[in-house]
Design an enzyme around this catalytic site. Structure first.
Site, PDB file in Angstrom:
ATOM      1  N   LYS A  27      35.257  32.300  49.563  1.00 22.03           N
ATOM      2  CA  LYS A  27      34.516  32.835  48.632  1.00 22.03           C
ATOM      3  C   LYS A  27      33.657  33.923  48.885  1.00 22.03           C
ATOM      4  CE  LYS A  27      37.040  32.338  46.482  1.00 22.03           C
ATOM      5  NZ  LYS A  27      38.383  32.171  45.952  1.00 22.03           N
ATOM      6  N   HIS A  69      29.523  21.901  69.289  1.00 22.65           N
ATOM      7  CA  HIS A  69      30.306  22.269  70.421  1.00 22.65           C
ATOM      8  C   HIS A  69      30.571  23.765  70.342  1.00 22.65           C
ATOM      9  CE1 HIS A  69      31.128  18.217  71.056  1.00 22.65           C
ATOM     10  NE2 HIS A  69      31.197  17.994  69.814  1.00 22.65           N
ATOM     11  N   ARG A 120      45.779  44.686  41.704  1.00 21.43           N
ATOM     12  CA  ARG A 120      46.636  44.772  42.819  1.00 21.43           C
ATOM     13  C   ARG A 120      46.152  45.819  43.862  1.00 21.43           C
ATOM     14  NH1 ARG A 120      51.037  41.827  40.799  1.00 21.43           N
ATOM     15  NH2 ARG A 120      52.368  42.658  42.141  1.00 21.43           N
ATOM     16  N   LYS A 125      44.972  41.145  45.058  1.00 18.14           N
ATOM     17  CA  LYS A 125      44.969  39.599  44.610  1.00 18.14           C
ATOM     18  C   LYS A 125      46.398  39.363  44.879  1.00 18.14           C
ATOM     19  CE  LYS A 125      43.966  36.786  40.667  1.00 18.14           C
ATOM     20  NZ  LYS A 125      43.016  35.923  41.724  1.00 18.14           N
ATOM     21  N   GLU A 162      34.230  36.786  51.139  1.00 18.31           N
ATOM     22  CA  GLU A 162      35.106  37.676  50.382  1.00 18.31           C
ATOM     23  C   GLU A 162      34.161  38.917  49.329  1.00 18.31           C
ATOM     24  OE1 GLU A 162      37.758  35.305  47.886  1.00 18.31           O
ATOM     25  OE2 GLU A 162      39.158  37.180  47.838  1.00 18.31           O
ATOM     26  N   CYS A 221      49.659  46.779  45.149  1.00 23.42           N
ATOM     27  CA  CYS A 221      50.147  47.892  44.130  1.00 23.42           C
ATOM     28  C   CYS A 221      50.674  47.413  42.818  1.00 23.42           C
ATOM     29  CB  CYS A 221      51.238  48.668  44.905  1.00 23.42           C
ATOM     30  SG  CYS A 221      50.835  49.532  46.503  1.00 23.42           S
ATOM     31  N   GLY A 236      55.659  47.703  46.954  1.00 23.24           N
ATOM     32  CA  GLY A 236      56.319  46.813  48.001  1.00 23.24           C
ATOM     33  C   GLY A 236      56.173  47.812  49.455  1.00 23.24           C
ATOM     34  N   GLU A 252      36.759  26.814  51.482  1.00 23.99           N
ATOM     35  CA  GLU A 252      36.790  27.552  50.285  1.00 23.99           C
ATOM     36  C   GLU A 252      35.737  28.206  49.983  1.00 23.99           C
ATOM     37  OE1 GLU A 252      39.066  28.858  48.749  1.00 23.99           O
ATOM     38  OE2 GLU A 252      38.561  29.199  46.827  1.00 23.99           O
TER      39      GLU A 252
HETATM   40  C1  F6R Z   1      40.614  34.232  47.684  1.00 24.20           C
HETATM   41  C2  F6R Z   1      42.177  34.519  47.181  1.00 24.20           C
HETATM   42  C3  F6R Z   1      43.477  34.618  47.979  1.00 24.20           C
HETATM   43  C4  F6R Z   1      44.745  33.896  47.637  1.00 24.20           C
HETATM   44  C5  F6R Z   1      45.516  34.020  48.548  1.00 24.20           C
HETATM   45  C6  F6R Z   1      46.950  33.577  47.948  1.00 24.20           C
HETATM   46  O1  F6R Z   1      39.890  34.064  46.745  1.00 24.20           O
HETATM   47  O2  F6R Z   1      42.205  34.729  45.998  1.00 24.20           O
HETATM   48  O3  F6R Z   1      42.942  33.822  49.356  1.00 24.20           O
HETATM   49  O4  F6R Z   1      44.468  32.464  47.440  1.00 24.20           O
HETATM   50  O5  F6R Z   1      45.949  35.387  48.755  1.00 24.20           O
HETATM   51  O6  F6R Z   1      47.475  33.931  46.712  1.00 24.20           O
HETATM   52  P1  F6R Z   1      48.456  33.251  45.859  1.00 24.20           P
HETATM   53  O7  F6R Z   1      47.591  32.013  45.428  1.00 24.20           O
HETATM   54  O8  F6R Z   1      48.753  33.984  44.743  1.00 24.20           O
HETATM   55  O9  F6R Z   1      49.548  32.951  46.924  1.00 24.20           O
END
Ligand code: F6R
Length: 613
Positions: free
Chosen positions: A491, A510, A27, A608, A494, A2, A103, A487
């Site tokens: 990505k 396995h 957000r 994010k 996602e 948010c 929040g 990673e």
């Molecule tokens: C994946 C991604 C998330 C963040 C995770 C932690 O592309 O962006 O997995 O890495 O939410 O966020 P931060 O780094 O802000 O603590």
């Protein structure tokens, strides 16, 4: 999660608020809303389900509306579905108080019952409506004014919040409070602003106050006043901070999406980190207070983070182990909080986070502090909660990252972890200063190598269509190459919505191999000379089951017989190959997302900054 924005001043509030929301959409994009007022005139509230564009269209349809103050919100749903009914702003009866909230209120049910008992009714399923009606309740019951009511709520409501409120009795004033969730307040020549994050107001001011937990305040035409929990004016103790981000960093420019812009900004971000934290080709952590003597005393390092930040820890673990005898334990912050093992003395906990606000990471940090372990944060957003609580801070210089999937922040975090590993190894006597210089020179060559990969984007783009109809994709590698696969896989899933899994190459047989059938794409990362033969054997294993093997490797390893396609990274020290491999993996995820018609900047259900557990 948010995002909130507020404005009061001489300019057109609606425009400022909607523009601010475009910078906060990362957000959450389940719904958006705005409440505006033209001086003492009546309030107007507009809400819309779904992405911000729906709200903008609705507001535009209202024609020319004049407004001098207002609050706005973009939502990532926690309580209640993604409907317009649950969209913010929420209000008390007769719009006496209208508010937006970032929040989560953990005891909202108990508070709701108290309010129901006192005659309140509810139209939404949100915790925010409860919060606002609680302010209304205290305001009317004790008649002590907005700050008195807000402070009473601050004490009663458990959980985290940043709120912006408009009171009917106080036209053209925006009241705010913070407990846990991020909130900044700033001022320009024409008015005052508040927001969950800097990009939302950077166009208007680069001078901001970071509101502290349990602080509240009020912004009017040209003044901002802060109060503590006792209701005392604490404005004189507040420090105005200058933000060094450029406005252009927060704009998409000529790029179609933030994700590709940010992928392409990686050489610059990596260079900026190297520039700040090296001197004469040696690691220079003087400015952050980490001395050689302190590093020498360490027996153990804990690396904590979530998602991609955790994945940085997984690569770093391999490097620290390769260079030193110091123990390393990498933990997901959300799990670490509840683990019962005793932390070792002489250890350092490194908390990695782009936003500096991730709740699990913040709480993992607090646990370390409670156990008397020193903490080091590696964070991108200055002034955020994690660096403010940590003993030492190393800021990454990635600039604002807007796309939900992290790219340039990941690469910057990795660079800082390389530097940390080198500094630790040198302090421990495991490498000499001249060896360190050789490593640093190699690191300084990375930005050019990244550029050369980026100029070869088409080599990845051409694979994208092949993935569009796939159900599963596997990423396999060994040791550090497995860590970067984690990673790459994150990505990929996602932003493409295709199921993907990262597996250690030797572990596939396995269990997971049962899913590898004709035409299933298997991406094999193979960059480590001592493991190349083993990795090639694993390529053969999946190839013989019909998999389409794509190898990401170095030209010197001849893998063309074991794989269908080969993608080569430029040569670098074997410790740093992840920084080059990841660019290809990010590009692959991005182009598949585009090929599927997905907006890679706003993957469904994700936000994010994750400020809930
Ligand atoms: C994946 C991604 C998330 C963040 C995770 C932690 O592309 O962006 O997995 O890495 O939410 O966020 P931060 O780094 O802000 O603590």
């Amino acid at each position: 999660m948010c995002g909130i924005v507020g404005y009061v001043g001489k300019e057109e509030a609606t425009k400022i608020l909607l523009d601010g929301l475009t910078k906060l959409e990362y957000r959450g994009y389940d719904s958006a809303g705005i409440a505006i007022r033209n001086k003492s005139e009546d309030l107007r509230i507009v809400r819309a389900e779904g992405v911000l564009k729906n709200l903008i269209d609705k507001v535009n349809a209202l024609g020319d509306i004049k407004s001098t103050s207002g609050i706005a919100h973009t939502r990532w749903a926690t309580h209640g579905d993604q409907s317009e009914r649950n969209a913010h702003p929420h209000s008390s009866n007769d719009n006496f108080i209208v508010g937006v909230h970032n929040g989560i209120i953990e005891n909202f049910q108990e508070l709701k019952e108290k309010l129901l008992h006192n005659g309140y009714t509810f139209y939404s399923n949100t915790d925010t409506e409860v919060l606002i009606k609680l302010v209304d309740y205290y305001y009317k019951k004790y008649k002590g004014g907005p700050i008195d009511a807000i402070n009473k709520v601050m004490v009663r409501a458990r959980g985290s919040f940043a709120i912006a409120l408009m009171f009917k009795d106080f036209p053209d004033e925006i009241w705010f409070a913070k407990k846990g969730s991020p909130l900044i307040v700033g001022k320009s020549d024409t008015g005052c602003f508040l927001a969950s994050d800097i990009p939302a107001i950077l166009k208007h001011t680069n001078k901001v106050y970071y509101v502290e937990d349990f602080q509240s305040g009020c912004m009017k035409n040209n003044s901002i006043i802060f109060y503590d929990l006792n209701g005392d004016d604490v404005t004189s103790s507040m420090e105005l901070k200058t933000i060094d981000w450029q406005l252009s960093d927060t704009e998409k420019g000529n790029y179609p999406f933030y994700m590709i812009k940010e992928i392409e900004e990686q050489p610059k971000a990596v260079w900026a980190c190297l520039n700040v934290y090296t001197k004469n080709d040696l690691v220079d952590f003087d400015s952050i207070g980490i001395t050689k003597g302190y590093l020498k005393s360490l027996d153990m390092v804990y690396i904590l983070g979530c998602g991609s930040a955790y994945n940085v820890g997984r690569v770093s673990e391999c490097i620290i182990e390769e260079l030193t005898d110091v123990g390393v334990r990498v933990e997901l912050a959300s799990e670490f909080k509840y683990r019962c093992y005793k932390l070792k003395k002489n250890s350092l906990a490194i908390i990695i986070s782009q936003s500096g606000e991730t709740k699990d990471s913040y709480e993992a940090l607090q646990k370390c502090k409670e156990e008397g372990i020193k903490t080091l944060s590696i964070v991108n957003v200055k002034g955020s909660a994690i660096p403010r609580a940590a003993d030492y801070n190393i800021y990454t210089y990635a600039g604002p990252e807007i796309a939900v999937a992290t790219t340039k922040a990941y690469s910057s975090q990795l660079i800082i972890m390389y530097l940390f590993a080198l500094a630790l190894a040198e302090a421990k006597g495991d490498i000499s200063q001249s060896e360190m210089k050789t490593y640093i020179k190699e690191l300084k060559a990375l930005p050019d190598k990244m550029e050369s990969i980026l100029s070869n984007k088409a080599s990845v783009q051409k694979f994208a269509n092949q993935f569009v109809s796939k159900k599963d994709v596997f990423f396999i590698g060994r040791e550090m190459d497995y860590a970067i696969c984690e990673e790459g896989s994150l990505k990929f899933k996602e932003v493409t919505y295709i199921h993907s899994e990262a597996k250690p190459a030797g572990e596939l047989k396995h269990g997971t191999l049962s899913l590898v059938t004709t035409g299933v794409p298997v991406i094999v990362v193979a960059t480590q000379p001592e493991l190349i033969e083993k990795s090639m054997a694993n390529m053969e294993e999946v190839k013989s089951r019909g998999a389409n093997v794509i190898a990401i490797t170095l030209e010197e390893f001849n893998v063309s017989n074991s794989s269908k396609y080969q993608i080569y990274i430029p040569k670098t020290n074997k410790l740093f190959t992840s920084s080059l491999v990841i660019i290809y993996l990010q590009l692959l995820a991005y182009y598949v997302s585009i090929a599927k018609g997905i907006n890679p900047d706003q993957p469904r259900n994700l936000a994010k900054s994750v400020t809930v557990e």
